[in-house]
Design a protein around this motif. Structure first.
Motif, PDB file in Angstrom:
ATOM      1  N   CYS A 161      12.026  54.161  -2.498  1.00  0.00           N
ATOM      2  CA  CYS A 161      12.785  53.446  -3.242  1.00  0.00           C
ATOM      3  C   CYS A 161      12.468  53.538  -4.590  1.00  0.00           C
ATOM      4  O   CYS A 161      13.321  52.958  -5.664  1.00  0.00           O
ATOM      5  N   CYS A 192       6.862  54.286  -5.034  1.00  0.00           N
ATOM      6  CA  CYS A 192       7.326  54.298  -3.657  1.00  0.00           C
ATOM      7  C   CYS A 192       7.926  55.615  -3.450  1.00  0.00           C
ATOM      8  O   CYS A 192       8.956  55.894  -4.134  1.00  0.00           O
ATOM      9  N   CYS A 223       6.118  51.292  -1.225  1.00  0.00           N
ATOM     10  CA  CYS A 223       5.922  50.019  -1.927  1.00  0.00           C
ATOM     11  C   CYS A 223       5.465  48.751  -1.132  1.00  0.00           C
ATOM     12  O   CYS A 223       5.124  47.648  -1.611  1.00  0.00           O
ATOM     13  N   CYS A 263      12.021  49.742   3.605  1.00  0.00           N
ATOM     14  CA  CYS A 263      11.730  51.363   3.159  1.00  0.00           C
ATOM     15  C   CYS A 263      11.021  52.188   4.075  1.00  0.00           C
ATOM     16  O   CYS A 263      11.644  53.436   4.509  1.00  0.00           O
TER      17      CYS A 263
HETATM   18 ZN   LIG Z   1       9.828  51.585  -1.183  1.00  0.00          ZN
END
Ligand SMILES: [Zn+2]
Ligand SMILES: [Zn+2]
Lengths: 479, 479
Positions: free
Chosen positions: A465, A462, A431, A436
């Protein structure tokens, strides 16, 4: 085993059982290095240093061809100078060596033993760049640098290492961008064509970029054990350093502007990569283009009449064509085979009384063990061609291994599983959030190696996430 | 003077009025160096470093041809290791830089930044030499070293400098003796044939020898101002280091013996010698063999039709033969003449519309200013020959100057007087007593440069004490 051979070509550790120990064994047994008296330092022995010289000479030539000049900047940096660029000092201060005394006197200001030389070049540029006519400044130096690492391994991470560091200043952001990419291209060419190591090219994430850079380009290679190794980086420094050091130039319209800078480097780590990409259970396997010895001529039954004479005549005949050596020591042929296999010599040439009778020699490839019988007249051509074949095969083999160890995943479960089932590169969408990236690192030990230039769209989410994916990223555990 | 040329080719100090300032001016104006941020350190700029690369490459080749291997040893020496050889530590301790902290931690043992690497090689030899089969060990490294000098001058005496240091171990005293002499011969060859600097070859006195050596061989050259400069040294270390470091080998009869060692080095000081031997009131004068640019092509009236095209064609034609550059910048020809004279480029090639009409070019020698008109077809041959002539003439001129500045004396009154009347080498007999040598130094500032290999008998008495003479000595004030 005869006494004089004591200590050489001992059994080395199984590479698939304990890769780290295999590496250490090879580094020592192939006579590349010895350890220095200070923890984490190394001595590059003749064979290891010759390997570095071959890499260095080719790269040095390319650096000059692309318009750069070699220079030599000092080893010591005053503490106040290092502190001028905030991100930079934060990145390096924890791992530098400090000189506090000269002779018997304590210094007024502590000195850092250079961990990298950006601030020295900036200080110079500030004094020496005045007008657009002074640009670009295209400098490079070959130097030793020191980083106070806690855990060290020969070539891969040592207190002191040899490297090349390029430092350039340009009139515009775009020119610096072209330079940054050009030098990554040069590195790619050297690593792929000379070292036969395939690389993934891309951009580092914000979190992994060089301290003080706008962005960092990188080439990443994959080792036999599935770990990645950063093999060369090229940084666009933007105007950050120029602002901290007040490096400006007067343009054609009479306006003062900050210069746009780059820096780029490769190190003796590349020798570590060579070992871990091509090496096998018998030791080193060297690509012909950088092998200090490309072929080793081993006489069989060398005490017999005429064998050594013939071997010497062949050595003489081949010397103008390839880097060849004759091993006429009094060790047994079997012993010599092992020794030169350990050292990764690309081709072994066997020559015995029967071969001489038949006017032939036996060539044995280090990489595949394939035996090829060649008439003595055809030797120069056959060897030159075989060296080229080996060079290209090594690259192909490494490329296939890299692809086989690369897994595309679309979920974090797959991500985590593939690290165990097939350690290597993991291609997964991201993302763009550092949170992350850090979470992935904490939970798996894998880091974002790069955002590849050639982007694929593996998924819309992603991998961690589930939010909208921005970029494909190559992940891996790394050296 | 146009604005863009600001700062270059300013008037330099009169060399016979203030030689030290002339030297500093030339070093800066010829674009060889800039100063580093730490007192006494220097930045070797592209032109200065290219000069070093030319010296280095030729010497590196000779070092390899004579059977030596390049290696790379660490920068840091633990204090305890440096202290193992008593004379050695006494000689170097007052002038070393100390590393006391790594990252944020104070080290248990202080580290020395290598001032020279004997003890590192000894430590390695002690671990790696076992049998006569391991000998000789013939190692060399190109490295930076640090000496905490109080007063510094670019190239001549700086806190950090680049050098080459050879370190060898042999089975016998005689073998080490042959090696010591062989490397002095190699240095002589490089300095005389490449740098066109005549040298006096000989042995250092006990008082002047290297700390820890049995004896030191040296080549001494003479600068324009009559001061001597030690240009290369080769040390027979005997078994002193081997005893301190316990470096032994088992000979063919099964007896343990200490190895016999040598070390030898040349440094970037040689660039200082080049400047001070050949330079003149217009700046540097470089011997063709080490000149980064051997000929500079300067178009006259370059805005006129065809001039630049012809110049580029000639550049293209000559590039395979010599190191040539075209100066097609928008500076005036006169400005370019000064600039390339300052940088010591051996030959200037002038090419104007009239020359093109006559199918000729004008060659101007940097050393003698002689002008030679050459037809364009004859250029490659004429240039190659002229470069050889300049190389040999520079040596001859330097040799004549050296001889003119060499005075043989037989009394101390003459000795002292000649230092003022004709500064240079003083040849005088010596009794062999260090007391006499030290008295001469105290009273005149002249030191014993060497006991020349070729001994003359100038008198039967020591020039200072009048006792029986043992040796002829070359004396001089020195850098
Ligand atoms: Zn992410
Ligand atoms: Zn005396």
């Amino acid at each position: 085993m005869s006494k004089k051979n004591k200590g050489f070509v001992q059994q080395i550790t199984d590479m698939d059982g304990d890769f780290a120990q295999w590496y250490t064994d090879v580094v020592k047994q192939a006579d590349l290095i010895d350890y220095g008296p200070v923890r984490g330092t190394m001595i590059m022995k003749p064979y290891g240093y010759a390997l570095w010289e071959h890499i260095r000479d080719v790269l040095d030539n390319r650096i000059k061809q692309t318009g750069h000049s070699n220079v030599q900047f000092p080893l010591f940096i005053p503490e106040s100078l290092l502190q001028k660029e905030k991100d930079h000092i934060e990145g390096f201060a924890p791992e530098v060596a400090w000189v506090t005394h000269g002779g018997s006197e304590e210094l007024h200001e502590r000195l850092v033993v250079r961990p990298t030389s950006e601030v020295l070049f900036c200080d110079y540029y500030a004094r020496n760049i005045h007008s657009y006519r002074d640009l670009p400044m295209l400098y490079n130096q070959w130097a030793n640098v020191v980083r106070w690492e806690k855990t060290t391994r020969p070539f891969l991470r040592s207190l002191e290492f040899q490297w090349q560091e390029g430092h350039t200043a340009h009139a515009t952001h775009e020119e610096a961008e072209i330079e940054t990419r050009q030098m990554l291209d040069v590195y790619t060419e050297i690593v792929e064509n000379q070292l036969a190591i395939p690389v993934i090219r891309g951009t580092k994430t914000e979190n992994e970029k060089f301290a003080g850079a706008v962005y960092t380009l990188t080439i990443e290679s994959l080792m036999h054990d599935g770990k990645a190794l950063q093999s060369g980086t090229s940084h666009h420094l933007g105007t950050g350093f120029a602002e901290s050091f007040n490096i400006t130039y007067l343009d054609e319209k009479g306006t003062q502007n900050h210069v746009h800078q780059t820096s780029w480097g490769i190190t003796t780590r590349l020798i570590g990569a060579l070992i871990m990409v091509h090496g096998d259970q018998s030791g080193l396997v060297l690509p012909p283009k950088v092998a200090p010895t490309q072929a080793i001529l081993i006489p069989i039954a060398q005490h017999k009449d005429g064998v050594l004479d013939k071997a010497r005549a062949i050595l003489h005949q081949l010397t103008p064509h390839i880097r060849i050596q004759l091993d006429d020591s009094d060790k047994t042929p079997g012993w010599k085979f092992n020794e030169h296999e350990m050292k990764g010599v690309p081709i072994r040439i066997e020559l015995g009384p029967k071969d001489i009778e038949k006017n032939q020699a036996v060539l044995v490839r280090r990489d595949t063990r394939e035996k090829i019988i060649v008439s003595l007249e055809a030797l120069p051509t056959a060897l030159t061609q075989l060296l080229e074949t080996i060079q290209s095969d090594l690259y192909q083999t490494a490329k296939e291994k890299q692809l086989a160890k690369t897994t595309s995943v679309s979920s974090f479960v797959e991500f985590a599983a593939s690290l165990t089932s097939n350690p290597g590169f993991i291609r997964a969408m991201w993302c763009g959030e550092t949170a992350c990236e850090k979470a992935i690192k904490e939970q798996t030990g894998a880091t974002a190696r790069c955002i590849p230039f050639e982007q694929a769209s593996l998924s819309e989410h992603c991998v961690y996430c589930g939010k909208e994916a921005q970029k494909e990223v190559y992940w891996a555990k790394a050296y």
